[in-house]
Design a protein around this motif. Structure first.
Motif, PDB file in Angstrom:
ATOM      1  N   UNK A 115       0.831  -1.202   0.000  1.00 34.24           N
ATOM      2  CA  UNK A 115       0.000   0.000   0.000  1.00 34.24           C
ATOM      3  C   UNK A 115       0.869   1.256   0.000  1.00 34.24           C
ATOM      4  N   UNK A 116       0.304   2.372   0.365  1.00 32.65           N
ATOM      5  CA  UNK A 116       1.008   3.655   0.328  1.00 32.65           C
ATOM      6  C   UNK A 116       2.237   3.603   1.241  1.00 32.65           C
ATOM      7  N   UNK A 117       3.352   4.098   0.754  1.00 32.68           N
ATOM      8  CA  UNK A 117       4.569   4.117   1.537  1.00 32.68           C
ATOM      9  C   UNK A 117       5.372   2.834   1.490  1.00 32.68           C
ATOM     10  N   UNK A 118       4.929   1.878   0.660  1.00 25.98           N
ATOM     11  CA  UNK A 118       5.607   0.579   0.579  1.00 25.98           C
ATOM     12  C   UNK A 118       6.186   0.313  -0.822  1.00 25.98           C
ATOM     13  N   UNK A 119       6.224   1.350  -1.662  1.00 29.02           N
ATOM     14  CA  UNK A 119       6.756   1.151  -3.007  1.00 29.02           C
ATOM     15  C   UNK A 119       5.752   0.528  -3.959  1.00 29.02           C
ATOM     16  N   UNK A 120       4.485   0.800  -3.745  1.00 30.62           N
ATOM     17  CA  UNK A 120       3.420   0.254  -4.592  1.00 30.62           C
ATOM     18  C   UNK A 120       3.608   0.676  -6.047  1.00 30.62           C
ATOM     19  N   UNK A 121       3.346  -0.255  -6.996  1.00 29.75           N
ATOM     20  CA  UNK A 121       3.548   0.016  -8.420  1.00 29.75           C
ATOM     21  C   UNK A 121       2.454  -0.682  -9.222  1.00 29.75           C
ATOM     22  N   UNK A 122       1.289  -0.059  -9.361  1.00 29.12           N
ATOM     23  CA  UNK A 122       0.161  -0.719 -10.027  1.00 29.12           C
ATOM     24  C   UNK A 122       0.456  -1.140 -11.465  1.00 29.12           C
ATOM     25  N   UNK A 123       1.182  -0.311 -12.218  1.00 35.54           N
ATOM     26  CA  UNK A 123       1.485  -0.688 -13.602  1.00 35.54           C
ATOM     27  C   UNK A 123       2.345  -1.953 -13.651  1.00 35.54           C
ATOM     28  N   UNK A 124       3.292  -2.061 -12.734  1.00 30.01           N
ATOM     29  CA  UNK A 124       4.113  -3.267 -12.677  1.00 30.01           C
ATOM     30  C   UNK A 124       3.263  -4.482 -12.330  1.00 30.01           C
ATOM     31  N   UNK A 125       2.305  -4.311 -11.423  1.00 25.27           N
ATOM     32  CA  UNK A 125       1.418  -5.427 -11.073  1.00 25.27           C
ATOM     33  C   UNK A 125       0.603  -5.874 -12.278  1.00 25.27           C
ATOM     34  N   UNK A 126       0.126  -4.914 -13.071  1.00 28.17           N
ATOM     35  CA  UNK A 126      -0.646  -5.279 -14.254  1.00 28.17           C
ATOM     36  C   UNK A 126       0.208  -6.047 -15.256  1.00 28.17           C
ATOM     37  N   UNK A 127       1.449  -5.605 -15.432  1.00 27.01           N
ATOM     38  CA  UNK A 127       2.343  -6.306 -16.358  1.00 27.01           C
ATOM     39  C   UNK A 127       2.629  -7.723 -15.865  1.00 27.01           C
ATOM     40  N   UNK A 128       2.862  -7.883 -14.566  1.00 28.10           N
ATOM     41  CA  UNK A 128       3.112  -9.205 -14.005  1.00 28.10           C
ATOM     42  C   UNK A 128       1.895 -10.103 -14.151  1.00 28.10           C
ATOM     43  N   UNK A 129       0.710  -9.556 -13.888  1.00 28.61           N
ATOM     44  CA  UNK A 129      -0.512 -10.351 -13.995  1.00 28.61           C
ATOM     45  C   UNK A 129      -0.704 -10.869 -15.415  1.00 28.61           C
ATOM     46  N   UNK A 130      -0.452 -10.006 -16.394  1.00 24.82           N
ATOM     47  CA  UNK A 130      -0.618 -10.429 -17.791  1.00 24.82           C
ATOM     48  C   UNK A 130       0.424 -11.470 -18.175  1.00 24.82           C
ATOM     49  N   UNK A 131       1.659 -11.254 -17.766  1.00 32.46           N
ATOM     50  CA  UNK A 131       2.722 -12.182 -18.137  1.00 32.46           C
ATOM     51  C   UNK A 131       2.530 -13.545 -17.486  1.00 32.46           C
ATOM     52  N   UNK A 132       2.079 -13.557 -16.231  1.00 32.81           N
ATOM     53  CA  UNK A 132       1.923 -14.816 -15.509  1.00 32.81           C
ATOM     54  C   UNK A 132       0.598 -15.503 -15.788  1.00 32.81           C
ATOM     55  N   UNK A 133      -0.386 -14.758 -16.275  1.00 36.12           N
ATOM     56  CA  UNK A 133      -1.710 -15.326 -16.479  1.00 36.12           C
ATOM     57  C   UNK A 133      -2.452 -15.574 -15.180  1.00 36.12           C
ATOM     58  N   UNK A 134      -2.162 -14.745 -14.164  1.00 38.60           N
ATOM     59  CA  UNK A 134      -2.778 -14.876 -12.842  1.00 38.60           C
ATOM     60  C   UNK A 134      -3.394 -13.530 -12.468  1.00 38.60           C
ATOM     61  N   UNK A 135      -4.644 -13.543 -12.009  1.00 43.61           N
ATOM     62  CA  UNK A 135      -5.289 -12.305 -11.587  1.00 43.61           C
ATOM     63  C   UNK A 135      -4.609 -11.761 -10.335  1.00 43.61           C
TER      64      UNK A 135
END
Length: 314
Positions: free
Chosen positions: A71-91
């Motif tokens: 969450x906030x203050x922990x280095x959150x990176x939503x775009x990176x999460x979206x890229x990982x989700x697509x690459x891994x095929x995991x929601x």
């Protein structure tokens, strides 16, 4: 109850989640406050290894969902999460809120509960900045010690109010398992139903009475640091979880590994995100826990938590 999960790649019906979930993980993280580069999961350096791990778990164990509680203050990176989700095929579900006090962003020190709650609601409704990606859970909203500090109290109350306004649920960080009862009291005091609360890191607290109290009040009890043997042995975790199950509270347990350092990745010789499936669940089965209860704790409970469902609805 709401039937749609907000994932980093878009809305997803809970009915589409056919396999297990990891309910407390980190896929992109930066907790480097004092030169501790180990407490970092960098999307560029570590992203390919993380995506490979998740894809392998999807293939072998049908891993279907990961809740990233950065969450906030922990280095959150939503775009990176979206890229990982697509690459891994995991929601992947992303989070909003504030971690415990040493990691609070500056606004928590001076803002009122109302202002903090409004900030969370805006992010939930409008998304992270200009990304269009919306959080699907509040967490890991933190405290340390048996009683939250004043800023932690405000952030917990704000999370509860945002949850009530948006329909999301709240996952907490209870430092080394302590303070879960106090967190639950604060959240319930704001009117949030206990079944929309998950108390974090309870497997680090060797106190079965606390676990049973939390569960009997209707909250989820997180055994979410599975495999972190330097904090607690998996043998102790197994004993504590079996005690909770034997007390009739399997419907209140959530399981995960809380991968929060790059040394935990399989590529660096660590236990990885799959430790739950490869090591801990076989030990549960060997202790007599059947596949229906495993499915309850790894799939149905996470979906009930995220959607705000009562236990009979999923």
């Amino acid at each position: 109850m709401h039937t749609t999960l907000h994932t980093v790649t878009g809305p997803l019906s809970y009915e589409a989640v056919r396999g297990p979930a990891l309910t407390h993980e980190h896929l992109a993280l930066d907790l480097d406050l004092a030169g501790d580069d180990g407490a970092v999961l960098d999307p560029v350096r570590h992203g390919p290894a993380i995506a490979a791990e998740l894809a392998a778990l999807r293939e072998e164990f049908d891993l279907s969902l990961v809740i990233d509680l950065t969450c906030r203050g922990m280095g959150r990176d939503p775009r990176a999460l979206a890229a990982l989700a697509r690459e891994a095929g995991v929601a992947v579900v992303a989070a909003t809120g504030w971690y415990y006090e040493p990691f609070h962003t500056p606004e928590v020190a001076s803002a009122s509960v109302e202002a903090l709650a409004e900030s969370l609601v805006r992010e939930i409704e409008d998304g992270f900045g200009t990304t269009g990606i919306r959080p699907g859970v509040l967490g890991e909203v933190g405290s340390h010690g048996d009683v939250p500090s004043a800023p932690e109290t405000r952030s917990l109350r704000a999370a509860a109010r945002a949850a009530l306004a948006t329909g999301l649920s709240v996952a907490t960080h209870a430092q080394l398992g302590h303070g879960g009862l106090a967190q639950l009291e604060l959240l319930i005091d704001e009117g949030l139903p206990a079944h929309r609360v998950c108390l974090g890191h309870q497997d680090l607290l060797d106190d079965p009475a606390v676990h049973k109290e939390l569960a009997s009040r209707g909250a989820y009890v997180a055994f979410d640091t599975v495999g972190k043997e330097s904090y607690q042995s998996d043998s102790t975790r197994l004993r504590l979880l079996l005690g909770l199950i034997e007390a009739g509270h399997a419907d209140r347990a959530l399981l995960s590994c809380d991968i929060s350092r790059h040394a935990y990745l399989v590529s660096e010789g660590g236990q990885g995100y799959g430790h739950l499936f490869r090591s801990f669940l076989p030990r549960l089965r060997a202790a007599g826990v059947d596949d229906d209860l495993i499915d309850l704790m790894t799939r149905r409970n996470p979906l009930r938590f995220l959607t705000g469902a009562d236990t009979e609805e999923i």
